[in-house]
Scaffold this active site. Structure first.
Site, short mmCIF file in Angstrom:
data_model
loop_
_atom_site.label_atom_id
_atom_site.label_comp_id
_atom_site.label_asym_id
_atom_site.label_seq_id
_atom_site.Cartn_x
_atom_site.Cartn_y
_atom_site.Cartn_z
N ASP A 15 0.83 -1.21 0.00
CA ASP A 15 0.00 0.00 0.00
C ASP A 15 0.86 1.26 0.00
O ASP A 15 1.98 1.25 0.51
CB ASP A 15 -0.92 -0.04 1.23
CG ASP A 15 -2.07 0.94 1.10
OD1 ASP A 15 -2.36 1.40 -0.02
OD2 ASP A 15 -2.70 1.26 2.14
N HIS A 32 2.21 3.17 -9.11
CA HIS A 32 1.96 1.72 -9.27
C HIS A 32 3.11 1.07 -10.06
O HIS A 32 3.52 -0.04 -9.74
CB HIS A 32 0.63 1.49 -9.99
CG HIS A 32 -0.55 1.97 -9.21
ND1 HIS A 32 -0.71 1.70 -7.87
CD2 HIS A 32 -1.64 2.70 -9.57
CE1 HIS A 32 -1.85 2.26 -7.44
NE2 HIS A 32 -2.43 2.88 -8.45
N LEU A 128 10.10 -20.73 -4.77
CA LEU A 128 9.06 -19.94 -4.10
C LEU A 128 7.69 -20.07 -4.78
O LEU A 128 7.59 -20.03 -6.00
CB LEU A 128 9.49 -18.46 -4.15
CG LEU A 128 8.51 -17.44 -3.57
CD1 LEU A 128 8.64 -17.39 -2.05
CD2 LEU A 128 8.77 -16.04 -4.13
#
Ligand code: IPE
Ligand code: IPE
Ligand code: MG
Length: 238
Positions: A15, A32, A128
């Site tokens: 955020d 972004h 991962l």
């Protein structure tokens, strides 16, 4: 970093992109774009230090309410991410998995196809597991899980007597994965905003005022260090 007690699963609410852009007199979509660079660094680092699951909140079911130009910008960034990683997949050891309502009609078909394609070509990777929460809402996920259970009961695939917490969890988008050990939120907001309400029940929370485009691997390590100092009790006494 001391390798002891590295969390198995880390979840992140990325955020603060908008506020970072505003502080730098840049359009929100530039915030972004910078945020995706942070994400790339964190994914690499998480894999490097032995984290097995990384789940990030990229777009919530509520984020559709933002101005159309911002939503389109976010979709473009996801499309770019998918294209790049479809190309890089043969040389990367990362299993990509989308969580969220990706079959909803507001997701463009080409985006859905790319998501499914990247999942498919990385499904046997042993490194991962990277979960991207896109069009994700925790309440929406729980409702979808309930509907699938009802469907399976009607089809007699399972018996209603069998439904318990363990079985229910398997119907969530995170399926057979362990719950997050640690949840990090950047930008100073102290809330979970509809992120993984079922799975975060016993997670440790780490909040930092750092805005996501400025978040670094050092900050990430600070969160892990803090996690390692926590004493988890899961309702037990000492
Ligand atoms: C997080 O940054 C990214 C998404 C929600 C897609 P924000 O865009 O929410 O940034 P702030 O909170 O407005 O600063
Ligand atoms: C949560 O952030 C969603 C993502 C990071 C994708 P928001 O910025 O949408 O959450 P609120 O509105 O501050 O609760
Ligand atoms: Mg925000």
């Amino acid at each position: 970093m001391d390798e002891t007690k590295v969390p198995t699963h880390v979840a992140i609410i990325m955020d603060g992109n908008g506020r970072w852009a505003k502080e730098h007199n840049l359009p929100r979509n530039e915030g972004h774009r910078r945020g995706t660079k942070t994400l790339e660094n964190i994914i690499k680092h998480a894999a490097h230090i032995g984290i097995e699951y990384l789940t990030v909140y990229a777009f919530s079911t509520e984020n559709w309410n933002r101005p159309q130009s911002e939503v389109e910008g976010l979709i473009k960034l996801l499309r770019r991410y998918l294209d790049q990683h479809i190309k890089k997949a043969p040389s990367e050891d990362i299993r990509f998995n989308a969580i969220g309502d990706i079959f909803s009609s507001n997701i463009p078909q080409d985006l859905r196809d790319k998501i499914i394609h990247l999942q498919e070509i990385t499904k046997d990777k042993k490194g991962l597991c990277f979960n991207m929460a896109f069009n994700y809402g925790g309440r929406n996920e729980i409702i979808r899980a309930c509907k699938s259970i009802i469907n399976d009961i009607l089809l007699k695939h399972i018996d209603d007597e069998m439904v318990n917490e363990e079985v229910f969890a398997k119907y969530l988008d995170t399926g057979h994965q362990p719950d997050p050990d640690l949840m990090i939120r950047t930008s100073g907001e102290i809330r979970t905003s509809n992120f993984l309400p079922w799975q975060l029940t016993y997670s440790e929370f780490y909040f930092t005022s750092c805005l996501w485009p400025e978040f670094t691997v050092q900050e990430f390590d600070m969160a892990i260090d803090e996690y390692r100092r926590r004493k988890r009790r899961f309702g037990n006494s000492e």
